[in-house]
Design an enzyme around this catalytic site. Structure first.
Site, PDB file in Angstrom:
ATOM      1  N   CYS A  49       0.792  -1.196   0.000  1.00  0.00           N
ATOM      2  CA  CYS A  49       0.000   0.000   0.000  1.00  0.00           C
ATOM      3  C   CYS A  49       0.847   1.280   0.000  1.00  0.00           C
ATOM      4  O   CYS A  49       0.507   2.208  -0.704  1.00  0.00           O
ATOM      5  CB  CYS A  49      -0.909  -0.055   1.206  1.00  0.00           C
ATOM      6  SG  CYS A  49      -2.352   0.920   1.093  1.00  0.00           S
ATOM      7  N   ARG A  59      -3.119   4.745   5.052  1.00  0.00           N
ATOM      8  CA  ARG A  59      -3.505   4.013   3.852  1.00  0.00           C
ATOM      9  C   ARG A  59      -3.974   2.594   4.169  1.00  0.00           C
ATOM     10  O   ARG A  59      -4.506   1.912   3.304  1.00  0.00           O
ATOM     11  CB  ARG A  59      -2.334   3.974   2.865  1.00  0.00           C
ATOM     12  CG  ARG A  59      -1.929   5.347   2.348  1.00  0.00           C
ATOM     13  CD  ARG A  59      -0.630   5.295   1.572  1.00  0.00           C
ATOM     14  NE  ARG A  59      -0.765   4.594   0.316  1.00  0.00           N
ATOM     15  CZ  ARG A  59      -1.053   5.170  -0.849  1.00  0.00           C
ATOM     16  NH1 ARG A  59      -1.275   6.461  -0.895  1.00  0.00           N
ATOM     17  NH2 ARG A  59      -1.120   4.470  -1.945  1.00  0.00           N
ATOM     18  N   TRP A 102      -0.561  -3.992   2.223  1.00  0.00           N
ATOM     19  CA  TRP A 102      -1.940  -4.454   2.396  1.00  0.00           C
ATOM     20  C   TRP A 102      -2.089  -5.655   1.477  1.00  0.00           C
ATOM     21  O   TRP A 102      -1.932  -5.547   0.263  1.00  0.00           O
ATOM     22  CB  TRP A 102      -2.922  -3.348   2.029  1.00  0.00           C
ATOM     23  CG  TRP A 102      -4.360  -3.690   2.264  1.00  0.00           C
ATOM     24  CD1 TRP A 102      -4.948  -4.035   3.440  1.00  0.00           C
ATOM     25  CD2 TRP A 102      -5.414  -3.691   1.287  1.00  0.00           C
ATOM     26  NE1 TRP A 102      -6.298  -4.243   3.260  1.00  0.00           N
ATOM     27  CE2 TRP A 102      -6.602  -4.041   1.948  1.00  0.00           C
ATOM     28  CE3 TRP A 102      -5.461  -3.423  -0.084  1.00  0.00           C
ATOM     29  CZ2 TRP A 102      -7.827  -4.139   1.296  1.00  0.00           C
ATOM     30  CZ3 TRP A 102      -6.676  -3.510  -0.733  1.00  0.00           C
ATOM     31  CH2 TRP A 102      -7.836  -3.871  -0.040  1.00  0.00           C
ATOM     32  N   ASN A 113       4.070  -1.496  -5.088  1.00  0.00           N
ATOM     33  CA  ASN A 113       2.618  -1.369  -4.986  1.00  0.00           C
ATOM     34  C   ASN A 113       2.008  -1.793  -6.314  1.00  0.00           C
ATOM     35  O   ASN A 113       2.561  -1.507  -7.372  1.00  0.00           O
ATOM     36  CB  ASN A 113       2.200   0.080  -4.703  1.00  0.00           C
ATOM     37  CG  ASN A 113       2.407   0.474  -3.268  1.00  0.00           C
ATOM     38  OD1 ASN A 113       2.688  -0.373  -2.427  1.00  0.00           O
ATOM     39  ND2 ASN A 113       2.278   1.751  -2.980  1.00  0.00           N
ATOM     40  N   GLY A 114       0.835  -2.420  -6.260  1.00  0.00           N
ATOM     41  CA  GLY A 114       0.153  -2.814  -7.493  1.00  0.00           C
ATOM     42  C   GLY A 114      -0.003  -4.318  -7.586  1.00  0.00           C
ATOM     43  O   GLY A 114       0.194  -5.048  -6.613  1.00  0.00           O
ATOM     44  N   GLU A 167     -24.467   6.220   3.093  1.00  0.00           N
ATOM     45  CA  GLU A 167     -23.173   6.674   3.591  1.00  0.00           C
ATOM     46  C   GLU A 167     -23.072   6.517   5.106  1.00  0.00           C
ATOM     47  O   GLU A 167     -22.028   6.119   5.634  1.00  0.00           O
ATOM     48  CB  GLU A 167     -22.946   8.138   3.186  1.00  0.00           C
ATOM     49  CG  GLU A 167     -21.672   8.767   3.733  1.00  0.00           C
ATOM     50  CD  GLU A 167     -20.399   8.088   3.275  1.00  0.00           C
ATOM     51  OE1 GLU A 167     -19.340   8.372   3.880  1.00  0.00           O
ATOM     52  OE2 GLU A 167     -20.436   7.264   2.334  1.00  0.00           O
ATOM     53  N   LYS A 212     -20.232   4.240   6.947  1.00  0.00           N
ATOM     54  CA  LYS A 212     -19.308   4.737   7.967  1.00  0.00           C
ATOM     55  C   LYS A 212     -19.323   3.833   9.193  1.00  0.00           C
ATOM     56  O   LYS A 212     -18.274   3.501   9.751  1.00  0.00           O
ATOM     57  CB  LYS A 212     -19.672   6.170   8.386  1.00  0.00           C
ATOM     58  CG  LYS A 212     -19.316   7.229   7.381  1.00  0.00           C
ATOM     59  CD  LYS A 212     -17.841   7.562   7.341  1.00  0.00           C
ATOM     60  CE  LYS A 212     -17.110   6.956   6.175  1.00  0.00           C
ATOM     61  NZ  LYS A 212     -17.558   7.013   4.852  1.00  0.00           N
ATOM     62  N   GLU A 270     -17.686   0.411   8.429  1.00  0.00           N
ATOM     63  CA  GLU A 270     -16.252   0.531   8.168  1.00  0.00           C
ATOM     64  C   GLU A 270     -15.436   0.562   9.454  1.00  0.00           C
ATOM     65  O   GLU A 270     -14.396  -0.099   9.549  1.00  0.00           O
ATOM     66  CB  GLU A 270     -15.956   1.817   7.384  1.00  0.00           C
ATOM     67  CG  GLU A 270     -16.239   1.751   5.906  1.00  0.00           C
ATOM     68  CD  GLU A 270     -15.895   3.050   5.213  1.00  0.00           C
ATOM     69  OE1 GLU A 270     -15.320   2.993   4.117  1.00  0.00           O
ATOM     70  OE2 GLU A 270     -16.198   4.135   5.750  1.00  0.00           O
ATOM     71  N   HIS A 307     -40.601  -4.226   2.113  1.00  0.00           N
ATOM     72  CA  HIS A 307     -40.282  -5.284   1.149  1.00  0.00           C
ATOM     73  C   HIS A 307     -39.075  -6.107   1.589  1.00  0.00           C
ATOM     74  O   HIS A 307     -38.307  -6.587   0.748  1.00  0.00           O
ATOM     75  CB  HIS A 307     -40.036  -4.672  -0.235  1.00  0.00           C
ATOM     76  CG  HIS A 307     -41.234  -4.000  -0.818  1.00  0.00           C
ATOM     77  ND1 HIS A 307     -42.351  -4.684  -1.247  1.00  0.00           N
ATOM     78  CD2 HIS A 307     -41.507  -2.687  -0.995  1.00  0.00           C
ATOM     79  CE1 HIS A 307     -43.253  -3.830  -1.693  1.00  0.00           C
ATOM     80  NE2 HIS A 307     -42.770  -2.606  -1.544  1.00  0.00           N
ATOM     81  N   LYS A 367      -6.856   3.202   2.303  1.00  0.00           N
ATOM     82  CA  LYS A 367      -7.338   4.540   1.955  1.00  0.00           C
ATOM     83  C   LYS A 367      -7.456   4.706   0.455  1.00  0.00           C
ATOM     84  O   LYS A 367      -8.435   5.238  -0.043  1.00  0.00           O
ATOM     85  CB  LYS A 367      -6.378   5.587   2.527  1.00  0.00           C
ATOM     86  CG  LYS A 367      -6.814   7.024   2.288  1.00  0.00           C
ATOM     87  CD  LYS A 367      -8.110   7.321   2.997  1.00  0.00           C
ATOM     88  CE  LYS A 367      -8.533   8.759   2.821  1.00  0.00           C
ATOM     89  NZ  LYS A 367      -9.855   9.015   3.421  1.00  0.00           N
TER      90      LYS A 367
END
Length: 608
Positions: free
Chosen positions: A2, A27, A74, A98-99, A481, A485, A488, A504, A603
């Site tokens: 990360c 991150r 990560w 990274n990647g 949202e 939050k 998370e 429903h 992040k």
């Protein structure tokens, strides 16, 4: 992925890199490591867990080194472990990455046939062996170029060679890298805050570029070795903006920063006396707007929720049809895009891999592209035709807060601008909309000043295992949202739902153990929402109501009520968001969760 940090210069690189790793903690990561030159060659220290654990491996040794690279990982390929942590080495070659290397399986098989032994489960180790394969008789930068010719995927790498002390080679493709320039010292990182306390003069590497860093300077070339003339950018963020500033967590600091962030997003972009928005701030022209007959908004996560709000704003104020797509889905269908489509990519970091890929596909199909992002010089800002910066400042907490509310403000400004240029929004109406916007920072300030009220509500419900969030119309994305939050950072299952759809399915979940957060602003749908609240109450649900005044009916139905100052229906979305952020924060703190670095999250999601 990360986070990457590197240093070369006259100072001791080890504490500088370790400090940079700490500044990259936002991150998200599961392991960390550092590599540095010593009298014995290159030493590598790495471990699973937090940077404090790595610090214990490093701080006990009295070592000074002028060159070092570090990494926070990560997990993408291979579980979190000491062996999978970066840096990785092959002989005298050591690198961080990274990647994702898409063809690492084929490359690994070939390298194993050549006698290379793999000690990790990562795709990154392939890169170390490839560079080692070519580094025997050529400079490190040439070996890296040759190695990468057969590599498919995304990468940002920093590479060092035991035979060439005082040199770092950095390469970038689809994953961010930035270089900081100092007096006789140079920095390399995934993100500016890693070295912001040392340098504010930076160079952003583009896709397909390589930087050769040594004690006397930095040379940037393309992958073929052709020199590239780079612009030096001055970062306006002060080092203190990337610090907690006395707050317990970055997330709380960033929630409290929203009045300032919103004001900065507005500043210089409106002409109140004319009811106009400065359209040039979006990089758009009247001619471009005249050709637009459809808008496509694409984003991920929290930015997708702001996009949903944006659909309501633009369709209501500008009368232009809007589609909203999740970026990771957009490019795997056959979207209807043309030169008359304005494609808007929303991304806090400007580096979100799925959003970038979607934007590239839209450009290929002929759309005009605009990005709304926060990070100056990010990939999205460089690749889009037009850019609108939210100017909300560094957002360190993994769970986005001020980036979300400033994105809504940006979309509000864009909707007004589009409405005015299209001739469907009268000047007196837009004047009132802008006046409401100018009052918004003070109203947000008043909400955060009442933080203790939200903390009290959180204490009543922190032990719940599930939450349901309900809203209607433009406020439904705010319910999504709010639920995001909470899940998370507190790890509580939470679900946002259109209030009218409750019957429903979700109504089956309601009992005395289920807190139900209801957004009940005073608008044309309030009576409908009150009816939904009656349904919840009759089944024993515990209602937490957010409303725009001390409504007597709301008070009778809810166990807890938090009222906000009245604004227009569009800006109520921002005012209702802030108490939901605080509710999630306090619940997470009460449950003992790691608020700034929630488990499994990063992040900036720079891989698919």
């Amino acid at each position: 992925m990360c986070g990457i940090i590197g240093y070369i210069g006259s100072k001791n690189a080890i504490p500088i890199v370790m400090d940079g790793l700490r500044r990259l903690e936002y991150r998200g990561y599961d392991s960390a490591g550092i590599a540095y030159f010593s009298e014995q060659g290159i030493e590598v220290k790495r471990c699973k867990g937090k940077i404090n654990q790595l610090d214990q491996l490093v701080s006990s040794m009295a070592i000074t080194s002028g060159t070092a690279i570090g990494h926070t990982r990560w997990a993408t390929h291979g579980k979190p472990s000491d062996e999978n942590a970066h840096p990785h080495r092959s002989g005298g070659i050591v690198l961080v990455h990274n990647g994702i290397i898409e063809n690492y399986v084929e490359l690994k098989a070939q390298l194993e046939l050549e006698g290379y032994v793999f000690t990790s489960e990562t795709d990154t180790e392939v890169l170390a062996h490839l560079v080692h394969r070519y580094a025997k008789d050529v400079p490190l930068e040439d070996a890296v170029r040759t190695a990468l010719r057969g590599v498919k995927g995304a990468y940002a790498c920093a590479v060092i060679n035991e035979k060439e002390p005082g040199k770092i080679v950095a390469v970038r493709k689809e994953s961010p890298l930035v270089i900081g320039l100092g007096e006789g010292e140079y920095f390399l990182a995934s993100d500016v805050p890693a070295f912001l306390s040392h340098s504010r003069q930076v160079i952003f590497l583009e896709n397909g570029e390589m930087a050769l860093m040594h004690h006397s300077g930095v040379i940037v070339t393309d992958f073929e070795g052709t020199p590239v003339d780079k612009k030096i950018v001055t970062i306006s963020w002060s080092p203190s903006m990337a610090e907690k500033g006395g707050y317990r967590h970055f997330m709380l600091k960033e929630i409290y920063e929203q009045p300032r962030a919103i004001a900065d997003t507005i500043r210089g972009r409106v002409i109140p006396e004319r009811g106009d928005v400065v359209i040039e701030e979006f990089g758009l022209t009247a001619e471009t707007l005249a050709a637009v007959n459809k808008i496509t908004l694409v984003a991920c996560g929290t930015s997708w929720h702001s996009s949903l709000v944006g659909k309501y704003l633009i369709e209501e104020l500008a009368r232009i049809p809007v589609e909203v797509d999740i970026a990771s889905e957009f490019r795997y269908r056959n979207p209807i895009i043309s030169s008359e489509t304005l494609f808007i990519a929303i991304t806090q970091s400007g580096e979100t891999a799925d959003t970038l890929a979607a934007m590239r596909e839209a450009k290929r199909l002929g759309a005009k592209t605009l990005t709304i992002c926060n990070v100056i010089g990010s990939t999205a800002s460089r690749e889009a035709d037009c850019t609108f910066y939210t100017h909300s400042g560094p957002e360190i907490g993994v769970a986005s807060t001020k980036a979300f509310t400033t994105q809504i403000v940006a979309l509000y400004l864009l909707a007004i601008a589009l409405g005015r240029k299209k001739g469907v929004l009268a000047a007196d109406v837009s004047e009132k909309l802008i006046d409401d916007l100018l009052q918004l920072p003070a109203k947000v300030e008043n909400i955060v000043a009442r933080d203790a009220e939200i903390e009290g509500i959180a204490k009543e419900h922190a032990k719940a295992q599930d939450f349901l969030y309900l809203a209607r119309g433009i406020h439904f994305p705010i319910a999504l949202e709010g639920a995001l939050k909470l899940k998370e950072i507190s790890y509580i299952h939470a679900e946002g739902y259109p209030a009218g759809e409750m019957k429903h399915g979700p109504i089956a979940l309601i009992d005395e153990d289920l807190p139900v957060v209801v957004l009940a602003p005073e608008d044309r749908l309030l009576e409908k929402v009150l009816s939904n609240m009656e349904e919840v109450k009759s089944r024993g649900g515990r209602i937490i109501a957010l409303t725009t005044r001390h409504n007597a009916h709301v008070g009778k139905l809810a166990q807890s009520v938090f009222s906000i100052e009245v604004s227009n229906d569009f800006l109520n979305t921002v005012l209702l968001t802030v108490p939901l952020q605080l509710l999630a924060y306090h619940v997470a703190v009460l449950r003992g969760c790691d608020v700034d670095q929630p488990r499994n999250l990063a992040k900036s999601v720079t891989v698919e």
